[in-house]
Design a protein around this motif. Structure first.
Motif, PDB file in Angstrom:
ATOM      1  N   PHE A 247      21.911  15.777  14.517  1.00 53.22           N
ATOM      2  CA  PHE A 247      21.442  15.351  13.203  1.00 53.22           C
ATOM      3  C   PHE A 247      22.483  14.506  12.469  1.00 53.22           C
ATOM      4  N   LYS A 248      23.501  14.018  13.177  1.00 47.79           N
ATOM      5  CA  LYS A 248      24.616  13.342  12.521  1.00 47.79           C
ATOM      6  C   LYS A 248      24.210  12.067  11.799  1.00 47.79           C
ATOM      7  N   ASN A 249      23.131  11.435  12.218  1.00 44.96           N
ATOM      8  CA  ASN A 249      22.693  10.200  11.573  1.00 44.96           C
ATOM      9  C   ASN A 249      21.578  10.422  10.564  1.00 44.96           C
ATOM     10  N   PHE A 250      21.298  11.702  10.232  1.00 43.19           N
ATOM     11  CA  PHE A 250      20.244  12.037   9.285  1.00 43.19           C
ATOM     12  C   PHE A 250      20.852  12.645   8.030  1.00 43.19           C
ATOM     13  N   VAL A 251      20.159  12.460   6.918  1.00 44.40           N
ATOM     14  CA  VAL A 251      20.573  13.077   5.657  1.00 44.40           C
ATOM     15  C   VAL A 251      19.335  13.599   4.938  1.00 44.40           C
ATOM     16  N   TYR A 252      19.416  14.848   4.474  1.00 46.62           N
ATOM     17  CA  TYR A 252      18.393  15.430   3.609  1.00 46.62           C
ATOM     18  C   TYR A 252      19.105  15.779   2.310  1.00 46.62           C
ATOM     19  N   ASP A 253      18.773  15.058   1.222  1.00 44.14           N
ATOM     20  CA  ASP A 253      19.551  15.198  -0.001  1.00 44.14           C
ATOM     21  C   ASP A 253      18.914  16.093  -1.048  1.00 44.14           C
ATOM     22  N   LYS A 254      17.824  16.768  -0.707  1.00 42.93           N
ATOM     23  CA  LYS A 254      17.233  17.746  -1.618  1.00 42.93           C
ATOM     24  C   LYS A 254      18.007  19.067  -1.514  1.00 42.93           C
ATOM     25  N   GLU A 273      32.301  21.146   6.167  1.00 42.95           N
ATOM     26  CA  GLU A 273      32.375  19.720   5.819  1.00 42.95           C
ATOM     27  C   GLU A 273      31.357  18.882   6.586  1.00 42.95           C
ATOM     28  N   PRO A 274      31.189  19.078   7.917  1.00 43.39           N
ATOM     29  CA  PRO A 274      30.134  18.335   8.616  1.00 43.39           C
ATOM     30  C   PRO A 274      28.737  18.653   8.080  1.00 43.39           C
ATOM     31  N   ILE A 275      28.501  19.895   7.663  1.00 41.67           N
ATOM     32  CA  ILE A 275      27.205  20.259   7.096  1.00 41.67           C
ATOM     33  C   ILE A 275      26.930  19.454   5.826  1.00 41.67           C
ATOM     34  N   LYS A 276      27.961  19.279   5.000  1.00 41.33           N
ATOM     35  CA  LYS A 276      27.794  18.560   3.735  1.00 41.33           C
ATOM     36  C   LYS A 276      27.414  17.092   3.942  1.00 41.33           C
ATOM     37  N   LYS A 277      27.772  16.546   5.100  1.00 37.84           N
ATOM     38  CA  LYS A 277      27.392  15.157   5.379  1.00 37.84           C
ATOM     39  C   LYS A 277      25.900  15.044   5.683  1.00 37.84           C
ATOM     40  N   ILE A 278      25.336  16.104   6.251  1.00 40.58           N
ATOM     41  CA  ILE A 278      23.910  16.116   6.573  1.00 40.58           C
ATOM     42  C   ILE A 278      23.085  16.615   5.391  1.00 40.58           C
ATOM     43  N   PHE A 279      23.622  17.637   4.710  1.00 45.48           N
ATOM     44  CA  PHE A 279      22.961  18.230   3.551  1.00 45.48           C
ATOM     45  C   PHE A 279      23.913  18.137   2.349  1.00 45.48           C
ATOM     46  N   PRO A 280      23.987  16.980   1.691  1.00 44.36           N
ATOM     47  CA  PRO A 280      24.956  16.798   0.598  1.00 44.36           C
ATOM     48  C   PRO A 280      24.714  17.704  -0.604  1.00 44.36           C
ATOM     49  N   ASN A 281      23.499  18.202  -0.755  1.00 43.05           N
ATOM     50  CA  ASN A 281      23.174  19.071  -1.888  1.00 43.05           C
ATOM     51  C   ASN A 281      23.042  20.518  -1.408  1.00 43.05           C
ATOM     52  N   VAL A 282      24.054  20.988  -0.660  1.00 40.26           N
ATOM     53  CA  VAL A 282      23.975  22.302  -0.023  1.00 40.26           C
ATOM     54  C   VAL A 282      24.782  23.335  -0.796  1.00 40.26           C
ATOM     55  N   ARG A 283      24.274  24.561  -0.790  1.00 43.68           N
ATOM     56  CA  ARG A 283      24.989  25.735  -1.315  1.00 43.68           C
ATOM     57  C   ARG A 283      25.098  26.720  -0.157  1.00 43.68           C
ATOM     58  N   ILE A 284      26.300  27.191   0.127  1.00 38.59           N
ATOM     59  CA  ILE A 284      26.520  28.099   1.255  1.00 38.59           C
ATOM     60  C   ILE A 284      27.023  29.448   0.742  1.00 38.59           C
ATOM     61  N   GLU A 285      26.324  30.502   1.105  1.00 38.43           N
ATOM     62  CA  GLU A 285      26.685  31.861   0.703  1.00 38.43           C
ATOM     63  C   GLU A 285      26.988  32.687   1.947  1.00 38.43           C
ATOM     64  N   PHE A 286      28.156  33.309   1.980  1.00 38.19           N
ATOM     65  CA  PHE A 286      28.517  34.208   3.071  1.00 38.19           C
ATOM     66  C   PHE A 286      28.364  35.656   2.589  1.00 38.19           C
ATOM     67  N   VAL A 287      27.541  36.427   3.278  1.00 38.39           N
ATOM     68  CA  VAL A 287      27.283  37.814   2.892  1.00 38.39           C
ATOM     69  C   VAL A 287      28.288  38.722   3.587  1.00 38.39           C
ATOM     70  N   PRO A 288      29.065  39.497   2.822  1.00 40.25           N
ATOM     71  CA  PRO A 288      30.078  40.376   3.420  1.00 40.25           C
ATOM     72  C   PRO A 288      29.466  41.414   4.362  1.00 40.25           C
ATOM     73  N   ASN A 289      30.188  41.710   5.414  1.00 40.63           N
ATOM     74  CA  ASN A 289      29.801  42.763   6.369  1.00 40.63           C
ATOM     75  C   ASN A 289      28.419  42.546   6.975  1.00 40.63           C
ATOM     76  N   ALA A 290      28.035  41.302   7.120  1.00 37.23           N
ATOM     77  CA  ALA A 290      26.727  40.987   7.709  1.00 37.23           C
ATOM     78  C   ALA A 290      26.911  40.157   8.962  1.00 37.23           C
ATOM     79  N   GLY A 291      26.012  40.372   9.928  1.00 34.97           N
ATOM     80  CA  GLY A 291      26.009  39.599  11.154  1.00 34.97           C
ATOM     81  C   GLY A 291      24.897  38.579  11.156  1.00 34.97           C
ATOM     82  N   HIS A 292      24.390  38.257  12.342  1.00 33.77           N
ATOM     83  CA  HIS A 292      23.387  37.202  12.481  1.00 33.77           C
ATOM     84  C   HIS A 292      22.067  37.569  11.816  1.00 33.77           C
TER      85      HIS A 292
END
Length: 314
Positions: A247-254, A273-292
């Protein structure tokens, strides 16, 4: 709250009731979109809602039933109220078994579902494999996706993931292919699951939670024989398609939300950082003590994060 199960519209299942056909799979021999089975989760508040609905897509070896508790939580607390559709992906659950499997085909199935439901735009929420299929939809048909929610999955595939992370599910599928279910014929559901559970344990699938997740795919047919809801031969044969992602040449800006498990390896810090290039309007949340399976391990917190994200868009 209303849970309605819908089945693929084919000449074999038109106008058929759930109780008769809930274990039926339809084989489709075509590299085209299929009509997905899905559940509708709604209540009186959603009837007059003009907000875009949510479509939820499970991961590999999952099914729509895995998302009932999360859907119930979201339905009750979302503002504005939204109708929720939870799909069974092709080769999973009650959806058709096909000889091919890829993110592109799964995306085509989603677009066909839009047509079936009369939708022009929706919020897409996908876990793992389902998340990557929804990425494909958002990046290639952004006008159909008002926002995107990804559960413990990244649009980036690197060498280590191909060698390690993606190797484990394939090994599980190959293990399931070795289990002979013919000897289970006539045995009741709970007994059959106990027997297969012992088989899985002997075959080195030693995590009880993982075995229970797998066993949800075991079904008893009308003739009291046993089979898997997942199309194991196709998923093994086409597994390499799940490594084909660029998806390196694609952008979804919503707006995009990624909810990742802190203990999982699917969304490493190096991907941010690579994710932000594809999804510039991204919010990333890491949940403690959680797996997949972050949505199952910490469902309440997961729902709070999703609800807060969607509320922030209005």
């Amino acid at each position: 709250m209303i849970f309605i199960k819908r089945f693929p519209n084919t000449k074999h299942v038109n106008n058929c009731i759930k109780s008769k056909f809930k274990n039926l799979h339809v084989s489709v021999n075509a590299k085209t979109a299929v009509n997905l089975a899905y559940q509708v989760i709604q209540n009186d508040k959603t009837k007059n809602s003009s907000a875009n609905p949510i479509i939820i897509s499970h991961g590999l070896m999952g099914q729509s039933n895995n998302w009932k508790s999360v859907s119930k939580c979201l339905l009750q607390d979302l503002v504005p109220n939204r109708k929720i559709y939870v799909i069974d992906n092709r080769n999973h659950g009650d959806s058709p078994h096909t000889p091919d499997h890829s993110y592109e085909l799964m995306s085509d199935d989603t677009v066909q579902l839009y047509s079936t439901l009369g939708l022009t735009e929706a919020v897409l929420l996908g876990h793992s494999m389902g998340g990557r299929a929804f990425m494909h939809t958002a990046l290639t048909k952004p006008e159909k996706v008002s926002s995107l929610i990804l559960v413990d999955i990244s649009p980036i595939i690197e060498g280590d993931e191909v060698k390690t992370i993606l190797a484990d599910p394939l090994n599980i599928l190959k293990t399931l292919a070795t289990i002979d279910l013919r000897k289970q014929k006539g045995i009741e559901l709970h007994e059959g699951r106990k027997i297969v559970d012992k088989e899985l344990k002997k075959l080195s699938i030693d995590r009880p939670g993982l075995r229970q997740f797998i066993l949800q795919n075991l079904k008893q047919n009308p003739d009291r024989s046993w089979s898997w809801k997942i199309n194991i031969p196709t998923l093994i044969e086409k597994y390499s398609n799940l490594k084909l992602l660029n998806f390196k040449n694609f952008v979804y800006d919503k707006p995009v939300l990624i909810v990742a498990g802190e203990k999982s390896n699917f969304v490493p810090i190096s991907h941010i950082e690579p994710i932000k290039k594809i999804f510039p309007n991204v919010r990333i949340e890491f949940v403690p003590n959680a797996g997949h399976l972050v949505h199952m391990e910490h469902s309440k917190l997961f729902c709070e994060i999703v609800i807060d994200f969607l509320a922030s868009l209005h």
